[in-house]
Write a protein that holds these residues in place. Structure first.
Motif, PDB file in Angstrom:
ATOM      1  N   VAL A   1      -8.384   5.382  -2.772  1.00 30.76           N
ATOM      2  CA  VAL A   1      -7.550   4.542  -3.630  1.00 30.76           C
ATOM      3  C   VAL A   1      -7.498   5.133  -5.031  1.00 30.76           C
ATOM      4  CG1 VAL A   1      -7.388   2.280  -4.775  1.00 30.76           C
ATOM      5  CG2 VAL A   1      -7.836   2.421  -2.323  1.00 30.76           C
ATOM      6  N   LYS A   2      -6.267   5.311  -5.501  1.00 27.77           N
ATOM      7  CA  LYS A   2      -6.029   5.903  -6.822  1.00 27.77           C
ATOM      8  C   LYS A   2      -5.841   4.831  -7.897  1.00 27.77           C
ATOM      9  CE  LYS A   2      -3.078   9.438  -8.970  1.00 27.77           C
ATOM     10  NZ  LYS A   2      -4.103  10.507  -8.991  1.00 27.77           N
ATOM     11  N   LYS A   3      -5.077   3.780  -7.531  1.00 27.17           N
ATOM     12  CA  LYS A   3      -4.797   2.714  -8.498  1.00 27.17           C
ATOM     13  C   LYS A   3      -4.811   1.355  -7.814  1.00 27.17           C
ATOM     14  CE  LYS A   3      -0.847   4.007 -10.276  1.00 27.17           C
ATOM     15  NZ  LYS A   3       0.340   3.999 -11.177  1.00 27.17           N
ATOM     16  N   ILE A   4      -5.338   0.355  -8.527  1.00 28.06           N
ATOM     17  CA  ILE A   4      -5.248  -1.046  -8.109  1.00 28.06           C
ATOM     18  C   ILE A   4      -4.338  -1.711  -9.121  1.00 28.06           C
ATOM     19  CG2 ILE A   4      -6.495  -3.182  -7.690  1.00 28.06           C
ATOM     20  CD1 ILE A   4      -9.010  -1.479  -7.209  1.00 28.06           C
ATOM     21  N   GLY A   5      -3.122  -2.037  -8.686  1.00 23.46           N
ATOM     22  CA  GLY A   5      -2.125  -2.475  -9.651  1.00 23.46           C
ATOM     23  C   GLY A   5      -1.797  -1.308 -10.560  1.00 23.46           C
ATOM     24  N   SER A   6      -1.990  -1.499 -11.852  1.00 26.31           N
ATOM     25  CA  SER A   6      -1.743  -0.412 -12.808  1.00 26.31           C
ATOM     26  C   SER A   6      -3.043   0.242 -13.285  1.00 26.31           C
ATOM     27  CB  SER A   6      -0.983  -0.960 -14.018  1.00 26.31           C
ATOM     28  OG  SER A   6      -1.723  -1.999 -14.649  1.00 26.31           O
ATOM     29  N   GLU A   7      -4.172  -0.240 -12.762  1.00 29.28           N
ATOM     30  CA  GLU A   7      -5.474   0.259 -13.225  1.00 29.28           C
ATOM     31  C   GLU A   7      -5.943   1.447 -12.390  1.00 29.28           C
ATOM     32  OE1 GLU A   7     -10.046  -1.358 -13.957  1.00 29.28           O
ATOM     33  OE2 GLU A   7      -8.412  -2.765 -13.564  1.00 29.28           O
TER      34      GLU A   7
ATOM     35  N   PRO B   1       3.511 -21.979  -8.868  1.00 26.92           N
ATOM     36  CA  PRO B   1       4.184 -20.899  -8.140  1.00 26.92           C
ATOM     37  C   PRO B   1       3.168 -19.934  -7.551  1.00 26.92           C
ATOM     38  CG  PRO B   1       4.316 -20.518 -10.500  1.00 26.92           C
ATOM     39  CD  PRO B   1       3.687 -21.873 -10.314  1.00 26.92           C
ATOM     40  N   PRO B   2       3.509 -19.254  -6.455  1.00 29.57           N
ATOM     41  CA  PRO B   2       2.593 -18.265  -5.873  1.00 29.57           C
ATOM     42  C   PRO B   2       2.485 -17.025  -6.750  1.00 29.57           C
ATOM     43  CG  PRO B   2       4.704 -18.214  -4.748  1.00 29.57           C
ATOM     44  CD  PRO B   2       4.762 -19.375  -5.689  1.00 29.57           C
ATOM     45  N   LYS B   3       1.331 -16.371  -6.679  1.00 32.36           N
ATOM     46  CA  LYS B   3       1.115 -15.133  -7.427  1.00 32.36           C
ATOM     47  C   LYS B   3       0.958 -13.983  -6.436  1.00 32.36           C
ATOM     48  CE  LYS B   3      -1.947 -12.848 -10.759  1.00 32.36           C
ATOM     49  NZ  LYS B   3      -3.210 -12.935 -11.532  1.00 32.36           N
ATOM     50  N   PRO B   4       1.848 -12.995  -6.469  1.00 29.70           N
ATOM     51  CA  PRO B   4       1.768 -11.882  -5.518  1.00 29.70           C
ATOM     52  C   PRO B   4       0.462 -11.097  -5.671  1.00 29.70           C
ATOM     53  CG  PRO B   4       3.891 -11.912  -6.650  1.00 29.70           C
ATOM     54  CD  PRO B   4       3.001 -12.873  -7.362  1.00 29.70           C
ATOM     55  N   GLY B   5       0.022 -10.470  -4.561  1.00 26.72           N
ATOM     56  CA  GLY B   5      -1.160  -9.617  -4.613  1.00 26.72           C
ATOM     57  C   GLY B   5      -0.872  -8.313  -5.334  1.00 26.72           C
ATOM     58  N   GLU B   6      -1.934  -7.612  -5.689  1.00 31.83           N
ATOM     59  CA  GLU B   6      -1.791  -6.323  -6.382  1.00 31.83           C
ATOM     60  C   GLU B   6      -1.366  -5.236  -5.398  1.00 31.83           C
ATOM     61  OE1 GLU B   6      -2.091  -5.840  -9.540  1.00 31.83           O
ATOM     62  OE2 GLU B   6      -3.685  -7.073 -10.416  1.00 31.83           O
ATOM     63  N   ASP B   7      -0.508  -4.326  -5.855  1.00 30.20           N
ATOM     64  CA  ASP B   7      -0.190  -3.138  -5.061  1.00 30.20           C
ATOM     65  C   ASP B   7      -1.355  -2.157  -5.142  1.00 30.20           C
ATOM     66  OD1 ASP B   7       2.268  -4.180  -4.463  1.00 30.20           O
ATOM     67  OD2 ASP B   7       3.372  -2.996  -5.942  1.00 30.20           O
ATOM     68  N   ILE B   8      -1.574  -1.443  -4.057  1.00 35.35           N
ATOM     69  CA  ILE B   8      -2.617  -0.414  -4.014  1.00 35.35           C
ATOM     70  C   ILE B   8      -1.954   0.948  -3.839  1.00 35.35           C
ATOM     71  CG2 ILE B   8      -4.543   0.542  -2.677  1.00 35.35           C
ATOM     72  CD1 ILE B   8      -5.441  -1.916  -4.081  1.00 35.35           C
ATOM     73  N   THR B   9      -2.235   1.856  -4.749  1.00 36.71           N
ATOM     74  CA  THR B   9      -1.733   3.229  -4.635  1.00 36.71           C
ATOM     75  C   THR B   9      -2.861   4.126  -4.141  1.00 36.71           C
ATOM     76  OG1 THR B   9      -0.191   2.886  -6.470  1.00 36.71           O
ATOM     77  CG2 THR B   9      -0.652   5.165  -5.832  1.00 36.71           C
TER      78      THR B   9
ATOM     79  N   TYR C   1     -10.084  -3.561   0.248  1.00 28.60           N
ATOM     80  CA  TYR C   1      -9.426  -4.033  -0.976  1.00 28.60           C
ATOM     81  C   TYR C   1      -8.663  -5.339  -0.742  1.00 28.60           C
ATOM     82  CZ  TYR C   1     -10.694   0.479  -2.906  1.00 28.60           C
ATOM     83  OH  TYR C   1     -11.398   1.570  -3.353  1.00 28.60           O
ATOM     84  N   ASP C   2      -9.128  -6.119   0.229  1.00 31.03           N
ATOM     85  CA  ASP C   2      -8.446  -7.367   0.603  1.00 31.03           C
ATOM     86  C   ASP C   2      -8.310  -8.331  -0.576  1.00 31.03           C
ATOM     87  OD1 ASP C   2      -7.374  -9.133   2.789  1.00 31.03           O
ATOM     88  OD2 ASP C   2      -9.045 -10.379   2.157  1.00 31.03           O
ATOM     89  N   GLU C   3      -9.352  -8.447  -1.394  1.00 32.03           N
ATOM     90  CA  GLU C   3      -9.324  -9.411  -2.491  1.00 32.03           C
ATOM     91  C   GLU C   3      -8.253  -9.074  -3.522  1.00 32.03           C
ATOM     92  OE1 GLU C   3     -12.559  -9.216  -5.435  1.00 32.03           O
ATOM     93  OE2 GLU C   3     -13.396  -7.577  -4.234  1.00 32.03           O
ATOM     94  N   PHE C   4      -7.906  -7.787  -3.646  1.00 33.04           N
ATOM     95  CA  PHE C   4      -6.858  -7.389  -4.591  1.00 33.04           C
ATOM     96  C   PHE C   4      -5.469  -7.509  -3.969  1.00 33.04           C
ATOM     97  CE2 PHE C   4     -10.690  -4.946  -5.683  1.00 33.04           C
ATOM     98  CZ  PHE C   4     -10.882  -5.395  -6.984  1.00 33.04           C
ATOM     99  N   LEU C   5      -5.375  -7.167  -2.689  1.00 31.58           N
ATOM    100  CA  LEU C   5      -4.088  -7.222  -2.003  1.00 31.58           C
ATOM    101  C   LEU C   5      -3.625  -8.655  -1.758  1.00 31.58           C
ATOM    102  CD1 LEU C   5      -4.813  -4.388   0.573  1.00 31.58           C
ATOM    103  CD2 LEU C   5      -2.901  -4.367  -1.040  1.00 31.58           C
ATOM    104  N   THR C   6      -4.574  -9.548  -1.550  1.00 28.00           N
ATOM    105  CA  THR C   6      -4.235 -10.935  -1.250  1.00 28.00           C
ATOM    106  C   THR C   6      -3.747 -11.656  -2.501  1.00 28.00           C
ATOM    107  OG1 THR C   6      -5.908 -11.032   0.495  1.00 28.00           O
ATOM    108  CG2 THR C   6      -5.097 -13.127  -0.346  1.00 28.00           C
ATOM    109  N   GLY C   7      -2.564 -12.272  -2.402  1.00 26.76           N
ATOM    110  CA  GLY C   7      -2.048 -13.046  -3.519  1.00 26.76           C
ATOM    111  C   GLY C   7      -2.675 -14.434  -3.572  1.00 26.76           C
TER     112      GLY C   7
ATOM    113  N   ILE D   1       0.877  -1.176   0.000  1.00 30.42           N
ATOM    114  CA  ILE D   1       0.000   0.000   0.000  1.00 30.42           C
ATOM    115  C   ILE D   1       0.914   1.225   0.000  1.00 30.42           C
ATOM    116  CG2 ILE D   1      -1.780   1.299   1.229  1.00 30.42           C
ATOM    117  CD1 ILE D   1      -2.778  -1.309   2.411  1.00 30.42           C
ATOM    118  N   LEU D   2       0.768   2.049  -1.037  1.00 28.62           N
ATOM    119  CA  LEU D   2       1.644   3.204  -1.203  1.00 28.62           C
ATOM    120  C   LEU D   2       0.834   4.492  -1.281  1.00 28.62           C
ATOM    121  CD1 LEU D   2       2.439   0.835  -3.588  1.00 28.62           C
ATOM    122  CD2 LEU D   2       4.572   2.098  -3.422  1.00 28.62           C
ATOM    123  N   THR D   3       1.453   5.605  -0.938  1.00 25.40           N
ATOM    124  CA  THR D   3       0.824   6.906  -1.118  1.00 25.40           C
ATOM    125  C   THR D   3       0.994   7.345  -2.571  1.00 25.40           C
ATOM    126  OG1 THR D   3       2.858   8.098  -0.533  1.00 25.40           O
ATOM    127  CG2 THR D   3       1.327   7.561   1.258  1.00 25.40           C
ATOM    128  N   SER D   4       0.299   8.399  -2.947  1.00 24.01           N
ATOM    129  CA  SER D   4       0.381   8.876  -4.326  1.00 24.01           C
ATOM    130  C   SER D   4       1.771   9.389  -4.666  1.00 24.01           C
ATOM    131  CB  SER D   4      -0.651   9.985  -4.565  1.00 24.01           C
ATOM    132  OG  SER D   4      -0.406  11.076  -3.694  1.00 24.01           O
TER     133      SER D   4
END
Length: 562
Positions: free
Chosen positions: A430-436, A184-192, A155-161, A58-61
């Motif tokens: 939330v500004k972005k979910i991953g790159s979206e 292999p495991p798939k990392p969760g999405e970053d949230i901006t 946004y748990d469903e996006f953050l959870t890998g 989870i990152l700031t803008s």
């Protein structure tokens, strides 16, 4: 018989004996020991181990990481022989007991390296790490790394890998012979976030220095993006992840004021004079002449049908404000004017306007725990209090007292509607979910005569910029914003409480001529709105404009070099 023949016979005999031994061994393995070997092979193939996936950051803008996963070294009891681990002497008795119970044990790097060299299988896992910025926005996860509050929850469903899996081959002794990665495991999405860490820190520091519970919200009026959302006191998300002792948890619940409440969206208060902007809007929509004046002597005498004075309601200024029209009433926050305005409008038209603009309703901000304010009506009072609605209820409601309650984010909606002339974008953190990118969403859009918006804006600008003279009082926040390089439209509020000092409010937007941001500040028991709340608003707005100018200078510099 020659030597060659003897040698050939011996060779043939040896080959025959070898063949017989092979046949016997094959018979033993395939027939006599078939079941034992079958079970052994089945045992080797039935151990499936989950491979944890890292949770998204989870990152700031502006790129500051507020929540992240860090790798930790783990002993998995299913991948190692516990008796062999005991012999290393590197584990405490408590850690051995946890392994026996089937629990994983986290190791420091030094022990992990030593055990790894001894042939012990060390696995990687993840622990959540937090900073202490914007804790009421970020939220926290539990020990199972499940989102429980804030963005972590919503946004748990996006953050959870997605966990991976591997097949391990383990001997009956517990020794792992080999392993194969199945998936292999798939990392969760970053949230901006929309939050700017620099503005957020100013908001948090300002509240902390005020030394009283409160909230600050700063948003972009043309998108609904929340640039800062602070609630004081704060809490440490790390504590919730790592867990509390029973005594620590009980102490936290007893803490007053509670750090667990997000006061920006989950606490309701009397809005005080900050709500006068809404009643001024109701007056203009219902054809009341804004130029009509009343003569304020510091007290309003309410009379019954016989002309008898049955109640007295005082203004905050004991000597009164003199001749006062609607614009001046907003500027100096004249209670006597609004007492009479409330009676002239009546509770029905007041509530009708509030409902039309959805002020006392949830905004739908993307955070858990948002509460709804209270817009009292005669029917509500009969049902909840068991009494009829009295004129005194309307009088108190007209200055934001009585039963009227609002959350800070609901007042953000009110000033955003004025700033944006009838358009309110749903607030979001939330500004972005991953790159979206998260797209802005219009929550309310109402068209009225634009002259009404212009009138309200001008009156609110007077609050911060009208310096006054020998005959006229200055705006209630003029002394705070005097010399401020940008025009701010605002309204102060002082909400009386049943105990202690009143709550301090400031609501507004800037720049007044082309609004970019709306702001709401509330300080519990902070005194006059022209004091603590207005001062915090000024500090937060100063940081916003400083950063804006820095960006513009950077862009101008880069263009000049092209």
């Amino acid at each position: 018989m020659g030597e060659a023949a003897v040698k050939n016979r011996l060779i043939l005999l040896f080959m025959a004996l070898s063949f017989v031994l092979i046949i016997i061994k094959a018979f033993q393995v395939q027939i006599l020991e078939h079941e034992e070997h079958r079970k052994y092979l089945e045992l080797l193939q039935t151990r499936i181990v989950k491979v944890p996936a890292p949770r998204g950051k989870i990152l700031t803008s502006d790129g500051k990481v507020l929540a992240r996963d860090e790798e930790v070294y783990v002993l998995d009891p299913w991948l190692n022989n516990i008796d062999e681990l005991k012999k290393t002497g590197l584990l405490t008795s408590e850690e051995v007991l946890r392994l026996i119970r089937g629990e994983k044990v986290v190791l420091d790097k030094a022990r992990a390296d030593v055990l790894s060299k001894k042939g012990v299988r060390i696995s990687l896992d993840y622990r959540r790490r937090y900073t202490l910025t914007a804790s009421h926005v970020v939220g926290y996860v539990n020990v199972d790394r499940k989102g429980m509050y804030g963005v972590e929850r919503v946004y748990d469903e996006f953050l959870t890998g997605i966990e991976g899996a591997k097949m391990v081959f383990v001997e009956p002794s517990g020794r792992v012979t080999s392993e194969v990665m199945k998936s292999p495991p798939k990392p969760g999405e970053d949230i901006t976030l929309t939050i700017d860490s620099r503005i957020q820190k100013v908001a948090e520091k300002s509240l902390e220095e005020a030394g009283k519970p409160g909230a600050v919200i700063l948003s972009r009026v043309k998108t609904g993006e929340i640039l800062a959302l602070a609630s004081f006191p704060e809490y440490n998300p790390q504590d919730f992840y790592e867990g509390f002792t029973r005594r620590e948890w009980e102490r936290l619940l007893r803490d007053s004021p509670s750090p667990l409440i997000n006061r920006a969206i989950s606490s309701v208060y009397n809005p005080g004079s900050a709500i006068k902007v809404l009643w001024a809007l109701a007056a203009l929509l219902n054809g009341i002449d804004p130029n009509e004046k009343i003569d304020c002597h510091g007290v309003f005498n309410y009379r019954n049908s016989k002309g008898e004075v049955v109640a007295r309601y005082r203004d905050w200024k004991e000597e009164g404000h003199g001749p006062t029209d609607l614009r001046k009433a907003i500027r100096v926050s004249c209670n006597v004017y609004f007492y009479q305005l409330g009676l002239k409008l009546g509770v029905e038209k007041m509530t009708e306007t509030a409902r039309k603009f959805g002020i006392f309703e949830k905004t739908g901000i993307d955070l858990p725990g948002e509460k709804e304010g209270l817009l009292p009506t005669p029917g509500w009072k009969i049902e909840k209090v068991g009494e009829p609605w009295y004129p005194g209820d309307t009088i108190l409601m007209s200055i934001g007292q009585g039963y009227l309650e609002v959350t800070p984010v609901e007042l953000l909606k009110l000033v955003s509607l004025v700033a944006n002339e009838g358009v309110f974008y749903r607030p979001h953190v939330v500004k972005k979910i991953g790159s979206e990118e998260v797209k802005p969403e219009i929550e309310t859009q109402i068209q009225i005569d634009e002259k009404i918006w212009t009138f309200l804006k001008d009156a609110m600008v007077d609050v911060t910029s009208f310096r006054g003279n020998e005959e006229e009082d200055p705006g209630t926040a003029y002394h705070v914003f005097r010399g401020f390089p940008y025009r701010v439209a605002g309204k102060t509020g002082t909400a009386e409480t049943s105990n202690g000092d009143p709550h301090s409010w400031f609501v507004g937007f800037a720049p007044a001529e082309d609004p970019e941001v709306a702001i709401v500040v509330m300080v519990e028991h902070g005194g006059y709105g022209s004091g603590a709340a207005a001062q915090i608003a000024k500090e937060v707005l100063s940081e916003y404009f400083k950063l804006r100018e820095s960006v513009r200078e950077t862009h101008a510099s880069s263009h000049s070099q092209d």
